[in-house]
Write a protein that holds these residues in place. Structure first.
Motif, short mmCIF file in Angstrom:
data_model
loop_
_atom_site.label_atom_id
_atom_site.label_comp_id
_atom_site.label_asym_id
_atom_site.label_seq_id
_atom_site.Cartn_x
_atom_site.Cartn_y
_atom_site.Cartn_z
N ASP A 26 10.91 -3.57 -4.19
CA ASP A 26 9.54 -3.68 -4.88
C ASP A 26 8.81 -4.89 -4.16
O ASP A 26 7.56 -5.08 -4.10
N ARG A 27 9.66 -6.14 -3.85
CA ARG A 27 9.04 -7.25 -3.04
C ARG A 27 8.17 -6.73 -1.77
O ARG A 27 7.27 -7.00 -1.44
N ALA A 85 4.47 -6.80 -0.24
CA ALA A 85 3.94 -7.38 0.91
C ALA A 85 3.29 -6.23 1.62
O ALA A 85 2.24 -6.69 2.33
N LEU A 86 3.76 -5.23 1.79
CA LEU A 86 2.94 -4.25 2.47
C LEU A 86 1.69 -3.84 1.99
O LEU A 86 0.80 -3.64 2.91
N ARG A 87 1.29 -4.02 0.53
CA ARG A 87 0.01 -3.71 0.26
C ARG A 87 -0.85 -4.82 0.71
O ARG A 87 -2.08 -4.65 0.90
N GLU A 88 -0.56 -6.19 0.94
CA GLU A 88 -1.17 -7.22 1.57
C GLU A 88 -1.60 -6.94 2.97
O GLU A 88 -2.52 -7.18 3.40
N VAL A 89 -0.54 -6.44 3.61
CA VAL A 89 -0.61 -6.19 5.02
C VAL A 89 -1.62 -4.98 5.46
O VAL A 89 -2.36 -5.02 6.17
N ASN A 90 -1.45 -3.93 4.41
CA ASN A 90 -2.12 -2.45 4.72
C ASN A 90 -3.68 -2.57 4.24
O ASN A 90 -4.31 -1.94 4.63
#
Length: 283
Positions: free
Chosen positions: A135-136, A140-145
């Motif tokens: 879930d973490r 993090a992926l949402r921030e990057v994408n």
């Protein structure tokens, strides 16, 4: 915190403890970041004060601590003179904890591993709804994408970081047979060396995953004293930790000191950690 916000947080910590019948003549700032830790004297309470945006984390932390104290875990617990809960006042959330006098000695790797083993054993006795490590990774992926969230991240580094997070997250999820409750970030910062022995704090990071995820936060020598740990999985978890760390640094609203340095250094650490994982992981 900004100086004006810190002054308000100090006053909230003082007022909250005083209203609960604790004597407060002075306040010492122990730690100042997105939330602050305050030593209140002479009652000797550690007050953790955070903006209301951290209310859920503060409540979760108190609940984790309350349950772990009940199973004699090596953690710093809520102050027993008041109810274990979060108090809301003037747009801040305050929790009150036992203050432990620090010891002057350094925690040796074998002692670090021992307290982590005991902490993991206590966590296995606790029934708690906590997020998974993956879930973490997803956050993090949402921030990057999302370019709006990380507008200064170059296309090349965005692709590299996103691919690394996805691949490592999937690999660690596939090895989930040994998952359990974890501290989540047991690096040396949240491990207090007290006169009662080493105690963990910052329990809001509690999550589910392999014990190797916790070991990847500790100094490398610690894993040598933790029986049964998978060295290869520790390496993959360490690379994942650096990838998530790097993702947070590229957030538009990240407030970490010396952020520009850590944006570059974080990506360097990701590449170095992946090289240790073996040829199949070098991107």
């Amino acid at each position: 915190m900004e100086p004006s916000e810190l002054r308000r947080a100090v006053e909230v910590g003082r007022a909250t403890a005083s209203e609960l019948g604790l004597e407060v003549d002075d306040v010492v700032v122990i730690h100042d970041s997105d939330r602050v830790a305050l030593r209140l004297v002479p009652c000797d309470v550690l007050a953790r004060v955070a903006p209301l945006g951290h209310l859920a984390d503060s409540e979760f932390e108190v609940e984790v601590a309350r349950r772990l104290v009940d199973v004699d875990a090596p953690v710093a617990g809520p102050d027993p003179r008041v109810a274990p809960r979060v108090h809301v006042r003037d747009a801040f959330a305050t929790s009150l904890w036992t203050y432990y006098e620090p010891a002057e000695s350094v925690i040796a790797p074998a002692d670090y591993a021992d307290v982590l083993v005991r902490h993991h054993a206590a966590l296995r006795q606790v029934d708690l709804d906590a997020p998974h490590v993956t879930d973490r990774v997803a956050r993090a992926l949402r921030e990057v994408n999302d370019r709006g969230r990380s507008p200064e991240l170059s296309d090349r580094d965005r692709e590299y970081l996103g691919g690394t997070l996805s691949a490592l997250g999937a690999a660690i999820s596939a090895e989930g047979a040994g998952d359990q409750l974890l501290h989540g970030e047991p690096h040396p910062g949240p491990l207090l060396n007290t006169r009662r022995g080493p105690l963990f704090v910052d329990l809001a990071t509690c999550c589910r995953g392999p014990v190797e995820f916790d070991l990847a936060h500790a100094p490398e020598e610690v894993a040598e004293h933790y029986a049964g740990a998978d060295p290869g999985l520790i390496d993959r978890c360490r690379a994942l930790n650096w990838a998530m760390f790097s993702a947070w640094r590229w957030r538009r609203d990240d407030q970490m000191p010396d952020r520009e340095h850590w944006r570059v250094e974080g990506l360097h650490r990701v590449r170095a950690a992946l090289e240790r994982c073996g040829p199949g992981w070098v991107r």
